[in-house]
Design an enzyme around this catalytic site. Structure first.
Site, short mmCIF file in Angstrom:
data_model
loop_
_atom_site.label_atom_id
_atom_site.label_comp_id
_atom_site.label_asym_id
_atom_site.label_seq_id
_atom_site.Cartn_x
_atom_site.Cartn_y
_atom_site.Cartn_z
N CYS A 173 -64.84 44.18 -50.57
CA CYS A 173 -64.62 44.65 -49.58
C CYS A 173 -65.62 45.73 -49.15
O CYS A 173 -66.37 46.41 -49.77
CB CYS A 173 -63.26 45.46 -49.78
SG CYS A 173 -62.98 46.53 -48.41
N CYS B 92 -64.22 49.53 -48.94
CA CYS B 92 -64.07 50.29 -50.27
C CYS B 92 -64.57 49.81 -51.61
O CYS B 92 -64.76 50.32 -52.48
CB CYS B 92 -62.49 50.53 -50.50
SG CYS B 92 -61.60 49.06 -50.90
N ASP C 280 -75.55 35.93 -43.48
CA ASP C 280 -74.35 35.00 -44.34
C ASP C 280 -74.46 33.71 -43.49
O ASP C 280 -74.08 33.61 -42.40
CB ASP C 280 -72.90 35.54 -44.20
CG ASP C 280 -72.23 34.75 -45.01
OD1 ASP C 280 -72.21 34.72 -46.46
OD2 ASP C 280 -71.34 34.16 -44.11
N GLU D 207 -79.03 35.32 -49.06
CA GLU D 207 -78.39 34.91 -50.28
C GLU D 207 -79.21 33.75 -50.77
O GLU D 207 -79.62 32.91 -50.37
CB GLU D 207 -76.76 34.33 -50.25
CG GLU D 207 -75.90 35.49 -49.88
CD GLU D 207 -74.45 35.04 -49.63
OE1 GLU D 207 -73.82 35.49 -50.39
OE2 GLU D 207 -74.23 34.25 -48.96
N CYS E 178 -57.29 48.67 -49.47
CA CYS E 178 -57.64 49.35 -48.11
C CYS E 178 -57.03 48.75 -46.98
O CYS E 178 -56.87 47.32 -47.17
CB CYS E 178 -58.88 49.85 -48.07
SG CYS E 178 -60.27 48.69 -47.49
N CYS F 206 -58.11 43.24 -47.58
CA CYS F 206 -58.60 43.93 -48.71
C CYS F 206 -57.10 44.30 -49.24
O CYS F 206 -56.22 44.62 -48.64
CB CYS F 206 -59.23 45.20 -48.58
SG CYS F 206 -59.64 46.18 -49.93
N ASP G 184 -66.97 35.94 -42.94
CA ASP G 184 -68.25 35.92 -43.10
C ASP G 184 -68.82 37.18 -42.37
O ASP G 184 -69.90 37.49 -42.85
CB ASP G 184 -68.61 34.84 -42.04
CG ASP G 184 -68.44 33.56 -42.39
OD1 ASP G 184 -68.05 33.41 -43.72
OD2 ASP G 184 -68.08 32.47 -41.81
#
Length: 483
Positions: free
Chosen positions: A376, A379, A227, A323, A398, A395, A405
């Site tokens: 997330c 989850c 990232d 990305e 959860c 999150c 990052d």
């Protein structure tokens, strides 16, 4: 020019060296680059003259069959026309023989490529932004460059000099022993040489055919998600769960104070004025050179740091996930444009790609719309909004609380696992599409792998967290693109 096809086991690689020419050699280098620009301008004017003539004749009602014929822009046609015109055209008479024929061939080849790109773009056969018709190059703005494909092109036995056609032997700033030894051993041969003036220096780049053996990486079965960001240049999470932060060196920020000083000096002296034709003073030229040295030093520092980072990553991991960032769009943000440009996101991706091919490793490109920061990593719940100033991912479904990052890097690493596991989540995409006419990439399931169904609802209804898992799997399958 024919595109060179390397032999099996050989790759095309460039060796670049800085030159230390004396005054006479620098004058000859500038003359060759100027000849290349002159030939390019002649070709553009020669082809576009027929366009203007046809447009003028059409206004008089002349039929299509009687209009002036189109002038071809292929390289052989341009060479033939130029050889006929150079002896009589006053723009070349008296000096065209002072330079190598390769200088003029460079300009004509660039003109032919420019017209080809324009035609393909106009017909919709070229990707990217629309390309306009070729225009003449300005002497003030044109980049000095010239390419040699024939003649005496070699590295001298002492390793401190190179020989180019018509230019003779020129000293190089650093020793060229690596290329010389490869040529002597028969594992490399020179295809062409290009001289270029940039960052205040002259450089020569040899395009060579080199025998290269594949180098096995340290962890061929490991995958890493990267990232990219401004606070940290790269946050990497591998398939083993390890996290690594690469700090952002911010080379430009470290030189801004010095750049402001030199810029004030330049602004206080008499510079060029295109409206009045006023030439810059000697003191302005000296101050401008000092300012450019700072810019060149920053550019060299950035290039060195990015090469070290990407080489280190490619030497360790067998699969890299990055990305597809919209860097051009990010540069439109006036608050972040300088930091984004200084980080070099596009250059990092380019280097990871070609260095991966060199080591026969995998590069996975995540779609730019894949919500790696909003998802997330524990989850799979996806946040509706996550502003840029929020640096911690919390999150809602959860108890996961993590740096945003780091969370994005974990999600990118999960894409690599999904692409190779073959579980039906994000792997075996081609086989799934081939067997299902509607293009569905997986069957709907009511539970996550390894969990038992016990919804307690009629008709096997799924729970909200199960629907989120299925939505995340579909998003990953759509986001995955293999290079």
């Amino acid at each position: 020019m024919k595109k060179f096809q390397p032999q099996p086991g050989f790759v095309v690689q460039a060796y670049r060296f800085a030159l230390d020419p004396n005054a006479a050699e620098e004058q000859a280098l500038r003359s060759h680059c100027g000849a290349s620009r002159a030939a390019y301008n002649w070709a553009v004017s020669w082809v576009r003259a027929s366009w203007a003539q046809r447009a003028a004749e059409a206004t008089y009602g002349i039929g299509e069959a009687e209009l002036t014929p189109w002038r071809p822009w292929s390289l052989p046609a341009l060479r033939k026309a130029f050889n006929e015109a150079k002896r009589t055209d006053p723009r070349f008479a008296g000096w065209w023989g002072e330079n190598s024929k390769e200088a003029y061939s460079t300009g004509l080849a660039n003109a032919a490529a420019a017209f080809d790109n324009y035609a393909k773009s106009k017909n919709g056969k070229r990707k990217g932004k629309r390309v306009g018709a070729p225009r003449r190059k300005s002497k003030r703005k044109a980049r000095l460059a010239c390419r040699f494909t024939t003649g005496a092109i070699r590295v001298e036995p002492d390793g401190r000099h190179v020989t180019l056609p018509r230019l003779g032997t020129i000293r190089v700033h650093e020793r060229a022993d690596d290329l010389r030894e490869r040529i002597a051993a028969g594992t490399a041969r020179i295809l062409s040489a290009t001289v270029r003036h940039e960052r205040g220096r002259w450089f020569v780049s040899f395009q060579t055919e080199v025998k290269r053996d594949l180098v096995r990486v340290a962890r061929p079965d490991a995958a890493v998600g990267i990232d990219l960001g401004v606070k940290h240049l790269a946050v990497m999470a591998d398939s083993a769960g390890e996290i690594r932060y690469e700090p952002n060196p911010k080379h430009l920020d470290g030189s801004l104070k010095l750049l402001r000083l030199h810029s004030r000096r330049v602004s206080r002296r008499q510079g060029p004025d295109r409206r009045t034709g006023h030439k810059p003073s000697k003191r302005w030229e000296k101050a401008d050179r000092e300012r450019n040295k700072v810019h060149h030093r920053v550019a060299n520092q950035r290039a060195d740091a990015l090469h070290k980072l990407t080489t280190k990553i490619r030497d360790e991991y067998g699969t890299v996930v990055v990305e597809d960032l919209n860097v051009a769009g990010m540069l439109k943000n006036r608050r972040l444009a300088r930091q984004v440009a200084d980080a070099g996101f596009g250059e990092i991706r380019r280097q990871l790609t070609y260095k991966g091919r060199r080591n026969a490793t995998h590069t996975i490109l995540a779609n730019r719309w894949y919500p790696s920061s909003k998802t997330c990593s524990n989850c799979g719940a996806v946040k509706a909004k996550l502003p840029l100033h929020v640096r911690v991912f919390d999150c809602d479904a959860c108890p996961l609380v993590m740096d945003r990052d780091e969370n994005a890097a974990h999600n990118l690493a999960a894409l690599a696992a999904a692409s190779t596991a073959g579980t039906g989540v994000a792997g075996d995409l081609d086989a799934a599409k081939a067997s299902k006419p509607r293009g569905a990439d997986r069957k709907t399931r009511t539970t996550r792998p390894g969990r038992t169904a016990g919804t307690g609802r009629a008709g096997g209804a799924t729970l909200p967290h199960q629907r989120r898992e299925e939505a995340r799997d579909r998003t990953q399958a759509e986001a995955l693109t293999l290079w």
